[in-house]
Design a protein around this motif. Structure first.
Motif, PDB file in Angstrom:
ATOM      1  N   ARG A  90       7.644   1.345 -36.662  1.00  0.00           N
ATOM      2  CA  ARG A  90       6.328   1.756 -36.176  1.00  0.00           C
ATOM      3  C   ARG A  90       6.127   3.266 -36.268  1.00  0.00           C
ATOM      4  NH1 ARG A  90       1.376  -0.424 -35.651  1.00  0.00           N
ATOM      5  NH2 ARG A  90       0.209   0.938 -34.299  1.00  0.00           N
ATOM      6  N   THR A  91       7.153   4.061 -36.039  1.00  0.00           N
ATOM      7  CA  THR A  91       7.029   5.519 -36.082  1.00  0.00           C
ATOM      8  C   THR A  91       6.679   5.987 -37.488  1.00  0.00           C
ATOM      9  OG1 THR A  91       8.689   5.674 -34.334  1.00  0.00           O
ATOM     10  CG2 THR A  91       8.195   7.679 -35.547  1.00  0.00           C
ATOM     11  N   ALA A  92       7.365   5.454 -38.477  1.00  0.00           N
ATOM     12  CA  ALA A  92       7.081   5.830 -39.866  1.00  0.00           C
ATOM     13  C   ALA A  92       5.687   5.361 -40.274  1.00  0.00           C
ATOM     14  CB  ALA A  92       8.132   5.243 -40.794  1.00  0.00           C
ATOM     15  N   ALA A  93       5.275   4.207 -39.793  1.00  0.00           N
ATOM     16  CA  ALA A  93       3.944   3.689 -40.108  1.00  0.00           C
ATOM     17  C   ALA A  93       2.863   4.588 -39.513  1.00  0.00           C
ATOM     18  CB  ALA A  93       3.801   2.269 -39.584  1.00  0.00           C
ATOM     19  N   ASP A  94       3.079   5.062 -38.292  1.00  0.00           N
ATOM     20  CA  ASP A  94       2.106   5.958 -37.669  1.00  0.00           C
ATOM     21  C   ASP A  94       2.008   7.280 -38.426  1.00  0.00           C
ATOM     22  OD1 ASP A  94       1.518   4.095 -35.752  1.00  0.00           O
ATOM     23  OD2 ASP A  94       2.863   4.963 -34.236  1.00  0.00           O
ATOM     24  N   LYS A  95       3.142   7.784 -38.882  1.00  0.00           N
ATOM     25  CA  LYS A  95       3.149   9.035 -39.655  1.00  0.00           C
ATOM     26  C   LYS A  95       2.387   8.851 -40.967  1.00  0.00           C
ATOM     27  CE  LYS A  95       6.233  12.440 -41.677  1.00  0.00           C
ATOM     28  NZ  LYS A  95       7.605  12.817 -41.952  1.00  0.00           N
ATOM     29  N   LEU A  96       2.599   7.729 -41.623  1.00  0.00           N
ATOM     30  CA  LEU A  96       1.914   7.442 -42.883  1.00  0.00           C
ATOM     31  C   LEU A  96       0.411   7.263 -42.660  1.00  0.00           C
ATOM     32  CD1 LEU A  96       2.738   7.176 -45.821  1.00  0.00           C
ATOM     33  CD2 LEU A  96       2.985   4.735 -45.467  1.00  0.00           C
ATOM     34  N   MET A  97       0.039   6.661 -41.544  1.00  0.00           N
ATOM     35  CA  MET A  97      -1.380   6.501 -41.219  1.00  0.00           C
ATOM     36  C   MET A  97      -2.044   7.855 -40.987  1.00  0.00           C
ATOM     37  SD  MET A  97      -2.611   3.466 -41.303  1.00  0.00           S
ATOM     38  CE  MET A  97      -4.066   3.620 -40.288  1.00  0.00           C
ATOM     39  N   ALA A  98      -1.322   8.781 -40.370  1.00  0.00           N
ATOM     40  CA  ALA A  98      -1.870  10.116 -40.148  1.00  0.00           C
ATOM     41  C   ALA A  98      -2.108  10.821 -41.480  1.00  0.00           C
ATOM     42  CB  ALA A  98      -0.927  10.931 -39.273  1.00  0.00           C
ATOM     43  N   GLU A  99      -1.171  10.675 -42.408  1.00  0.00           N
ATOM     44  CA  GLU A  99      -1.343  11.268 -43.729  1.00  0.00           C
ATOM     45  C   GLU A  99      -2.521  10.629 -44.460  1.00  0.00           C
ATOM     46  OE1 GLU A  99       2.341  10.958 -45.837  1.00  0.00           O
ATOM     47  OE2 GLU A  99       3.438  12.086 -44.329  1.00  0.00           O
ATOM     48  N   ALA A 100      -2.687   9.330 -44.297  1.00  0.00           N
ATOM     49  CA  ALA A 100      -3.799   8.626 -44.930  1.00  0.00           C
ATOM     50  C   ALA A 100      -5.132   9.099 -44.361  1.00  0.00           C
ATOM     51  CB  ALA A 100      -3.646   7.121 -44.749  1.00  0.00           C
ATOM     52  N   GLU A 101      -5.165   9.385 -43.088  1.00  0.00           N
ATOM     53  CA  GLU A 101      -6.397   9.884 -42.477  1.00  0.00           C
ATOM     54  C   GLU A 101      -6.766  11.274 -42.998  1.00  0.00           C
ATOM     55  OE1 GLU A 101      -8.624   8.263 -40.654  1.00  0.00           O
ATOM     56  OE2 GLU A 101      -7.325   6.542 -41.006  1.00  0.00           O
ATOM     57  N   GLU A 102      -5.761  12.091 -43.296  1.00  0.00           N
ATOM     58  CA  GLU A 102      -6.025  13.404 -43.892  1.00  0.00           C
ATOM     59  C   GLU A 102      -6.658  13.239 -45.274  1.00  0.00           C
ATOM     60  OE1 GLU A 102      -5.730  16.481 -42.592  1.00  0.00           O
ATOM     61  OE2 GLU A 102      -5.251  15.439 -40.715  1.00  0.00           O
ATOM     62  N   ILE A 103      -6.183  12.259 -46.025  1.00  0.00           N
ATOM     63  CA  ILE A 103      -6.759  11.994 -47.340  1.00  0.00           C
ATOM     64  C   ILE A 103      -8.185  11.473 -47.184  1.00  0.00           C
ATOM     65  CG2 ILE A 103      -6.600  10.499 -49.369  1.00  0.00           C
ATOM     66  CD1 ILE A 103      -3.570  10.810 -49.217  1.00  0.00           C
ATOM     67  N   ALA A 104      -8.422  10.664 -46.165  1.00  0.00           N
ATOM     68  CA  ALA A 104      -9.765  10.144 -45.918  1.00  0.00           C
ATOM     69  C   ALA A 104     -10.732  11.292 -45.610  1.00  0.00           C
ATOM     70  CB  ALA A 104      -9.743   9.154 -44.766  1.00  0.00           C
ATOM     71  N   LYS A 105     -10.267  12.297 -44.916  1.00  0.00           N
ATOM     72  CA  LYS A 105     -11.106  13.465 -44.630  1.00  0.00           C
ATOM     73  C   LYS A 105     -11.452  14.214 -45.917  1.00  0.00           C
ATOM     74  CE  LYS A 105      -9.408  14.132 -39.943  1.00  0.00           C
ATOM     75  NZ  LYS A 105      -8.613  14.994 -39.044  1.00  0.00           N
ATOM     76  N   LYS A 106     -10.492  14.318 -46.818  1.00  0.00           N
ATOM     77  CA  LYS A 106     -10.736  14.974 -48.103  1.00  0.00           C
ATOM     78  C   LYS A 106     -11.766  14.195 -48.911  1.00  0.00           C
ATOM     79  CE  LYS A 106      -6.197  17.104 -48.613  1.00  0.00           C
ATOM     80  NZ  LYS A 106      -4.972  17.129 -49.440  1.00  0.00           N
ATOM     81  N   ILE A 107     -11.677  12.868 -48.854  1.00  0.00           N
ATOM     82  CA  ILE A 107     -12.629  12.023 -49.574  1.00  0.00           C
ATOM     83  C   ILE A 107     -14.043  12.238 -49.008  1.00  0.00           C
ATOM     84  CG2 ILE A 107     -13.336   9.638 -50.010  1.00  0.00           C
ATOM     85  CD1 ILE A 107     -10.338   8.916 -50.089  1.00  0.00           C
ATOM     86  N   GLU A 108     -14.154  12.340 -47.705  1.00  0.00           N
ATOM     87  CA  GLU A 108     -15.445  12.565 -47.072  1.00  0.00           C
ATOM     88  C   GLU A 108     -16.063  13.896 -47.506  1.00  0.00           C
ATOM     89  OE1 GLU A 108     -17.391  10.659 -45.069  1.00  0.00           O
ATOM     90  OE2 GLU A 108     -15.984   9.053 -45.540  1.00  0.00           O
ATOM     91  N   LYS A 109     -15.226  14.911 -47.681  1.00  0.00           N
ATOM     92  CA  LYS A 109     -15.727  16.227 -48.098  1.00  0.00           C
ATOM     93  C   LYS A 109     -16.268  16.183 -49.520  1.00  0.00           C
ATOM     94  CE  LYS A 109     -12.936  19.037 -45.042  1.00  0.00           C
ATOM     95  NZ  LYS A 109     -11.885  20.057 -44.945  1.00  0.00           N
ATOM     96  N   LEU A 110     -15.682  15.322 -50.354  1.00  0.00           N
ATOM     97  CA  LEU A 110     -16.161  15.214 -51.735  1.00  0.00           C
ATOM     98  C   LEU A 110     -17.439  14.403 -51.744  1.00  0.00           C
ATOM     99  CD1 LEU A 110     -12.861  14.525 -53.691  1.00  0.00           C
ATOM    100  CD2 LEU A 110     -14.141  16.637 -53.593  1.00  0.00           C
TER     101      LEU A 110
END
Length: 53
Positions: free
Chosen positions: A33-53
């Protein structure tokens, strides 16, 4: 056929990466679960980048 050599846009690359990270996080959530949460946080950062584009 002509689309075969067409390069992906930056947004498309980010969307592909985001989808891969989400599926990997889902798989990890069953075992680590800890690694999954870390990966989800990284995915959310990418989602923010997508929103900016």
């Amino acid at each position: 056929m002509f689309g075969l050599f067409k390069k992906k846009s930056e947004k498309q690359k980010l969307q592909d990466t985001y989808a891969k990270m989400l599926s990997e996080a889902h798989k990890l959530s069953h075992s680590n679960r800890t690694a999954a949460d870390k990966l989800m946080a990284e995915a959310e950062e990418i989602a923010k980048k997508i929103e900016k584009l």
